[in-house]
Motif scaffolding. Sequence first.
Motif, PDB file in Angstrom:
ATOM      1  N   ARG A  67       9.553 -17.349  -2.497  1.00  0.00           N
ATOM      2  CA  ARG A  67       8.363 -17.511  -1.740  1.00  0.00           C
ATOM      3  C   ARG A  67       8.603 -17.265  -0.351  1.00  0.00           C
ATOM      4  O   ARG A  67       7.618 -16.617   0.270  1.00  0.00           O
ATOM      5  N   LYS A  68       9.737 -17.538   0.236  1.00  0.00           N
ATOM      6  CA  LYS A  68       9.786 -17.231   1.605  1.00  0.00           C
ATOM      7  C   LYS A  68       9.864 -15.669   1.909  1.00  0.00           C
ATOM      8  O   LYS A  68       9.138 -15.252   2.574  1.00  0.00           O
ATOM      9  N   LEU A  69      10.468 -14.776   0.931  1.00  0.00           N
ATOM     10  CA  LEU A  69      10.497 -13.496   0.914  1.00  0.00           C
ATOM     11  C   LEU A  69       9.068 -12.968   0.878  1.00  0.00           C
ATOM     12  O   LEU A  69       8.624 -12.084   1.709  1.00  0.00           O
ATOM     13  N   ALA A  70       8.394 -13.394   0.102  1.00  0.00           N
ATOM     14  CA  ALA A  70       6.795 -12.990  -0.012  1.00  0.00           C
ATOM     15  C   ALA A  70       6.203 -13.452   1.095  1.00  0.00           C
ATOM     16  O   ALA A  70       5.377 -12.606   1.472  1.00  0.00           O
ATOM     17  N   SER A  71       6.535 -14.480   1.718  1.00  0.00           N
ATOM     18  CA  SER A  71       5.534 -14.723   2.937  1.00  0.00           C
ATOM     19  C   SER A  71       5.817 -14.027   3.953  1.00  0.00           C
ATOM     20  O   SER A  71       5.170 -13.762   5.029  1.00  0.00           O
ATOM     21  N   LEU A  72       7.162 -13.253   3.978  1.00  0.00           N
ATOM     22  CA  LEU A  72       7.547 -12.301   5.074  1.00  0.00           C
ATOM     23  C   LEU A  72       7.226 -10.869   4.761  1.00  0.00           C
ATOM     24  O   LEU A  72       7.380 -10.005   5.434  1.00  0.00           O
ATOM     25  N   GLY A  73       6.446 -10.918   3.516  1.00  0.00           N
ATOM     26  CA  GLY A  73       5.702  -9.487   3.218  1.00  0.00           C
ATOM     27  C   GLY A  73       6.930  -8.667   2.532  1.00  0.00           C
ATOM     28  O   GLY A  73       6.971  -7.521   2.342  1.00  0.00           O
ATOM     29  N   LEU A  74       7.969  -9.371   1.833  1.00  0.00           N
ATOM     30  CA  LEU A  74       8.990  -8.458   1.368  1.00  0.00           C
ATOM     31  C   LEU A  74       9.147  -8.584  -0.068  1.00  0.00           C
ATOM     32  O   LEU A  74      10.009  -8.348  -0.911  1.00  0.00           O
ATOM     33  N   GLY A  75       8.147  -9.181  -0.614  1.00  0.00           N
ATOM     34  CA  GLY A  75       8.102  -9.717  -2.267  1.00  0.00           C
ATOM     35  C   GLY A  75       7.718  -8.453  -2.967  1.00  0.00           C
ATOM     36  O   GLY A  75       7.664  -8.665  -4.512  1.00  0.00           O
ATOM     37  N   ASP A  76       7.011  -7.143  -2.584  1.00  0.00           N
ATOM     38  CA  ASP A  76       6.422  -6.424  -3.358  1.00  0.00           C
ATOM     39  C   ASP A  76       7.532  -5.633  -4.105  1.00  0.00           C
ATOM     40  O   ASP A  76       7.433  -4.921  -5.124  1.00  0.00           O
ATOM     41  N   ASP A  77       8.529  -5.205  -3.303  1.00  0.00           N
ATOM     42  CA  ASP A  77       9.702  -4.375  -3.627  1.00  0.00           C
ATOM     43  C   ASP A  77      11.076  -4.909  -2.946  1.00  0.00           C
ATOM     44  O   ASP A  77      11.071  -4.610  -1.732  1.00  0.00           O
ATOM     45  N   LEU A  78      11.686  -5.652  -3.579  1.00  0.00           N
ATOM     46  CA  LEU A  78      12.927  -6.053  -3.283  1.00  0.00           C
ATOM     47  C   LEU A  78      14.172  -5.089  -3.118  1.00  0.00           C
ATOM     48  O   LEU A  78      14.366  -4.584  -3.913  1.00  0.00           O
TER      49      LEU A  78
END
Length: 63
Positions: A45-56
Motif C-alpha cells: 500500500r505504501k508503494l502504491a501511494s508513492l505511485g510505484l504499484g503499477d510496475d514494481l
Amino acid sequence: MSVMTLRIPDELDPSIRASAEAAGMSLNAYIVRAARRQAVLDAGRKLASLGLGDDLAGESDTL
C-alpha cells in the motif's frame, strides 16, 4: 530471531486457535504468517501511494 510476547484478548483466542488448527499450523506459525502477510500488504500500500504499484522494478509484478 526475536522473541515476543503477544497478548491476545480472551474473546479472540478461541477463533485464532481454531484457525491455526484448521490451517494445520502451530499457533506461533499461524501468528507469524499473519504478521508477515500484513507487513507485506502495508508495504504494498505504501508503494502504491508513492505511485510505484503499477510496475514494481520492471519485473512485471503488480499490486
